[in-house]
Design a protein around this motif. Sequence first.
Motif, mmCIF file in Angstrom:
data_model
loop_
_atom_site.group_PDB
_atom_site.id
_atom_site.type_symbol
_atom_site.label_atom_id
_atom_site.label_comp_id
_atom_site.label_asym_id
_atom_site.label_seq_id
_atom_site.Cartn_x
_atom_site.Cartn_y
_atom_site.Cartn_z
ATOM 1 N N UNK A 18 -0.088 -2.488 5.888
ATOM 2 C CA UNK A 18 1.026 -1.589 6.219
ATOM 3 C C UNK A 18 0.855 -0.250 5.489
ATOM 4 N N UNK A 19 0.386 -0.299 4.245
ATOM 5 C CA UNK A 19 0.181 0.931 3.464
ATOM 6 C C UNK A 19 -0.773 1.893 4.170
ATOM 7 N N UNK A 20 -1.731 1.331 4.883
ATOM 8 C CA UNK A 20 -2.712 2.171 5.581
ATOM 9 C C UNK A 20 -2.132 2.829 6.836
ATOM 10 N N UNK A 21 -0.935 2.371 7.251
ATOM 11 C CA UNK A 21 -0.378 2.862 8.531
ATOM 12 C C UNK A 21 0.905 3.681 8.402
ATOM 13 N N UNK A 22 1.592 3.631 7.264
ATOM 14 C CA UNK A 22 2.874 4.351 7.150
ATOM 15 C C UNK A 22 2.880 5.277 5.938
ATOM 16 N N UNK A 23 3.836 6.225 5.954
ATOM 17 C CA UNK A 23 3.970 7.146 4.816
ATOM 18 C C UNK A 23 5.161 6.788 3.934
ATOM 19 N N UNK A 24 6.135 6.039 4.482
ATOM 20 C CA UNK A 24 7.334 5.698 3.695
ATOM 21 C C UNK A 24 6.989 4.642 2.627
ATOM 22 N N UNK A 25 7.796 4.578 1.546
ATOM 23 C CA UNK A 25 7.494 3.629 0.468
ATOM 24 C C UNK A 25 7.591 2.173 0.917
ATOM 25 N N UNK A 26 6.750 1.348 0.288
ATOM 26 C CA UNK A 26 6.721 -0.095 0.579
ATOM 27 C C UNK A 26 7.157 -0.845 -0.676
ATOM 28 N N UNK A 27 8.039 -1.828 -0.469
ATOM 29 C CA UNK A 27 8.434 -2.717 -1.570
ATOM 30 C C UNK A 27 7.735 -4.050 -1.319
ATOM 31 N N UNK A 28 6.906 -4.473 -2.271
ATOM 32 C CA UNK A 28 6.107 -5.693 -2.095
ATOM 33 C C UNK A 28 6.881 -6.932 -2.507
ATOM 34 N N UNK A 29 6.771 -7.985 -1.705
ATOM 35 C CA UNK A 29 7.441 -9.270 -1.996
ATOM 36 C C UNK A 29 6.511 -10.403 -1.571
ATOM 37 N N UNK A 30 6.535 -11.491 -2.352
ATOM 38 C CA UNK A 30 5.814 -12.688 -1.927
ATOM 39 C C UNK A 30 4.982 -13.286 -3.045
ATOM 40 N N UNK A 31 5.546 -14.292 -3.708
ATOM 41 C CA UNK A 31 4.787 -15.019 -4.728
ATOM 42 C C UNK A 31 4.582 -14.268 -6.020
ATOM 43 N N UNK A 32 5.355 -13.232 -6.255
ATOM 44 C CA UNK A 32 5.186 -12.458 -7.494
ATOM 45 C C UNK A 32 5.809 -13.244 -8.651
ATOM 46 N N UNK A 33 4.993 -13.567 -9.637
ATOM 47 C CA UNK A 33 5.454 -14.404 -10.760
ATOM 48 C C UNK A 33 5.442 -13.644 -12.084
ATOM 49 N N UNK A 34 4.544 -12.659 -12.217
ATOM 50 C CA UNK A 34 4.436 -11.965 -13.506
ATOM 51 C C UNK A 34 3.935 -10.531 -13.308
ATOM 52 N N UNK A 35 3.725 -9.831 -14.427
ATOM 53 C CA UNK A 35 3.374 -8.411 -14.345
ATOM 54 C C UNK A 35 1.987 -8.172 -13.745
ATOM 55 N N UNK A 36 1.084 -9.149 -13.865
ATOM 56 C CA UNK A 36 -0.232 -8.958 -13.229
ATOM 57 C C UNK A 36 -0.081 -8.943 -11.710
ATOM 58 N N UNK A 37 0.807 -9.799 -11.211
ATOM 59 C CA UNK A 37 1.091 -9.782 -9.770
ATOM 60 C C UNK A 37 1.693 -8.430 -9.375
ATOM 61 N N UNK A 38 2.572 -7.908 -10.219
ATOM 62 C CA UNK A 38 3.184 -6.597 -9.942
ATOM 63 C C UNK A 38 2.085 -5.546 -9.798
#
Length: 305
Positions: A233-253
């Motif tokens: 999606x990042x490669x196709x849009x200019x608006x900001x993206x909020x990432x979600x899915x299986x994020x457990x810690x700061x490395x995932x962030x």
Amino acid sequence: MSDIDLSVEIAGVKFRNPILTASGTFGYGEEFNEYIDLSRIGGIITKSVTRYPRPGHKPPRTFETSSGMLNAIGLANVGIDRFIEEKIPFLRTLDTNVIVNVAGFSLDEYVEVVRRLNDADGISMLEINISCPNVGADGLEFSSSETSAHKLTAELKKISRYPLIIKLSPNVTDIAAIAVACEDAGADALSLINTLVGMAINHYTFKPMLTNTTGGLSGPAIKPVALACVMKVYRCVKIPIIGIGGIMDHFDVAQFFIAGATAVEFGTANFVNPNCTVDAVEGIRDYLRDMNIATITDLIGRLRD
Ligand SMILES: Cc1cc2nc3c(=O)[nH]c(=O)nc-3n(C[C@H](O)[C@H](O)[C@H](O)COP(=O)(O)O)c2cc1C
């Protein structure tokens, strides 16, 4: 390097850091208030609110799987009247951004809920959960066609007092095409991903583990899928993206930022460690210091070949 800048801005809304809680995993905020200092995270996203109260599906409606969980809560919520009367007064007192997640089963229902929220204060943005079947039309989810995602976004954009984040489903053929349709219709930001359809079966009773038969898969099991969706999606849009899915810690962030996210939501992780978001704020600061990066926004989309 001492002063690490974790602040981000989305559609003119300033966040002290990009760590948010995901809808449906953090109640209406009050439930977690005595366990974590909400003023230390970037914002909270409330459980999807619909026009009318919903009891949701009968239990069992959650089931633990390998590296994740299934849920079929069925959008249980208090409905917009009680939300405004009972939940907004508490949410208004918080020293963090409040993002209200909205769901509906027809275009009219979304419109009505968004109109009602226009009169409420203490809200920073709305997140629109488009993973709901459109019972008023074809029965398909709003998220499953470019036309319906575009129409819903455009109609809500016309009337909303607050900036709109459209929350995308991974249960589609081409999530990037839906993302582009939402951007064209005026979405201020996108969040992705919602859960993946899954099921679990009891091999002794031959019955599904969930009353609803299928449910939404979340947790670490879906992180690779989510990262790929954010990158595409990042490669196709200019608006900001909020990432979600299986994020457990700061490395995932960090990984979601590198894929193209400007902020992230923690969902299932809250059930394992209610303090996971505050821990991640500290962790990402240390990580950036170690990496000699002064500003978190410098990480966005830094994926290398
Ligand atoms: C128990 C549960 C309830 C959820 N309820 C909602 C909801 O009401 N609205 C929504 O947009 N997403 C809902 N979600 C999806 C999450 O917000 C998130 O998109 C998904 O769980 C993936 O993130 P995670 O792997 O960090 O949990 C729910 C997830 C879970 C686990």
